[in-house]
Design a protein around this motif. Sequence first.
Motif, short mmCIF file in Angstrom:
data_model
loop_
_atom_site.label_atom_id
_atom_site.label_comp_id
_atom_site.label_asym_id
_atom_site.label_seq_id
_atom_site.Cartn_x
_atom_site.Cartn_y
_atom_site.Cartn_z
N CYS A 42 0.84 -1.18 0.00
CA CYS A 42 0.00 0.00 0.00
C CYS A 42 0.87 1.23 0.00
N ARG A 43 0.86 1.91 -1.10
CA ARG A 43 1.70 3.10 -1.22
C ARG A 43 0.85 4.32 -1.53
N CYS A 44 1.41 5.48 -1.22
CA CYS A 44 0.73 6.73 -1.56
C CYS A 44 0.87 6.97 -3.06
N CYS A 47 3.53 10.18 -3.60
CA CYS A 47 4.97 10.13 -3.28
C CYS A 47 5.50 8.69 -3.27
N GLU A 48 4.63 7.72 -3.51
CA GLU A 48 5.00 6.30 -3.58
C GLU A 48 5.62 5.79 -2.29
N ARG A 49 5.33 6.46 -1.19
CA ARG A 49 5.87 6.02 0.09
C ARG A 49 4.94 4.96 0.67
N ARG A 50 5.51 4.03 1.38
CA ARG A 50 4.70 3.01 2.05
C ARG A 50 3.88 3.65 3.17
N CYS A 51 2.63 3.32 3.24
CA CYS A 51 1.76 4.02 4.19
C CYS A 51 1.00 3.03 5.08
N CYS A 84 -0.95 8.82 4.46
CA CYS A 84 0.40 9.23 4.10
C CYS A 84 0.81 10.38 5.02
N THR A 86 2.61 12.83 4.44
CA THR A 86 2.59 14.11 3.73
C THR A 86 1.20 14.42 3.16
N HIS A 87 0.60 13.41 2.51
CA HIS A 87 -0.62 13.68 1.76
C HIS A 87 -1.91 13.30 2.49
N GLU A 92 -4.96 4.23 -1.98
CA GLU A 92 -3.62 3.70 -2.29
C GLU A 92 -3.32 3.71 -3.79
#
Length: 415
Positions: A42-44, A47-51, A84, A86-87, A92
């Motif tokens: 599951c990524r944002c 920003c493709e960060r793992r969340c 996320c 940031t977001h 996802e």
Amino acid sequence: MSLVRKFIVSLLRLKEIFVVDYEFKVKDRALHLWVRPYKSGCRCPQCERRCTILHRCSSPRMWRDLPLCGWSVFFWYHPKEVLCPTHGRIQEMIPWADPYARITYRFEYALLLYSQMMTQKAASRLLHISPSTLSDLLHQSINRLRDGHRIRGLTSIGVDEISYCKGRKYATIVYDLDRSCVVWVGKGKGRETIDLFFQKYLSPYQREHILFAACDMSEAYIGAIKEHCPDATLVLDRFHIVKAINTALDEVRKEQWREASAKERKILKGLRWLLFRHSSHRSKKDTRVLKALYKGNRRIYRAWVLKDEFEQFWDYDAPWAAQRFLKRWTTSALRSRLQPMRKLASTLREHSANIISFIDTHLTNAVAEGLNRIIKIVKNRASGFRTLEAFTDMIFLTVGDVDIPAQIPARFRAI
Ligand SMILES: [Zn+2]
């Protein structure tokens, strides 16, 4: 992983996607795949960060994928809502499709590519969807992929009109003559349409940087260009001038045809295309016919002489010589007692400065005419467009300033 699942994964090239389950619905010839994003979890989407997963949506979503040997393929998945840092709360990332799209990236790419090459009806059959669905999906895709695009680096523009909807409605097209593409399409062919382009779609800086503009003898276009780009060199398009002369010549011919007796009509028959022919394409037979015309019908002959003389104008190198020629030509046309020719001559005289600027710039809408031909092919292929939106979509897809299929991520472009 079972053997069948392995086979499906390698057949459909599902690199980033993990197949949970599959079902063949033989009756509908459809393959339903229950999938989940592989590895990336599951990524944002931004920003493709793992969340952290918050919860999963209540109902599963379906995506249409490329058909395979006559089988429609569908993906099913419960997208999750994630948090996320940031977001914030967000759905996802779906690696195979754009967020909120109902089709996968590679289906979208095929849709755009097929629509460029063939009729929408043919494309819809290949993709197993109805033509109206295809047209809706195409509109969404093109809007999304062109979203946020701005016109850039415009120095030479061409403005022209085009008809759609069985030739009853008109649209104004603005071309970038340096890069030979269409940058804008607007409804109508009047002053307010072209004003809208200059005011809304170009910044004052961009308007200042337009150096050359080509258009036909329409007052609306000339007026707008003179007002918004006062420093630009305005050139009246060569093709449109030649066309206007030919039209005037044809009017004289028609007038004579109406007045002619049955005997006289024998001489005038089959004359139309011969009169339009450029001197470089004239055969000996044509010359004989024209000589006979000199004796047969002096009025058409005189109009034809005027048309033939004007060919010289385009070969001048010195603006002053061209100006002298244009003055002489319009004087003899005005004295010709041929009403269509006189009318044209006074129009040309009015715009003489913008016609002579061709000699220095050699700017024509030739590029635009070439693009127009492609647009006409698209239009005829679709046997007309009912709405300007559908027509605009196809114009931007085939000759627009953005290569739309290339906006799809590269790894999905192998179809
Ligand atoms: Zn994020």
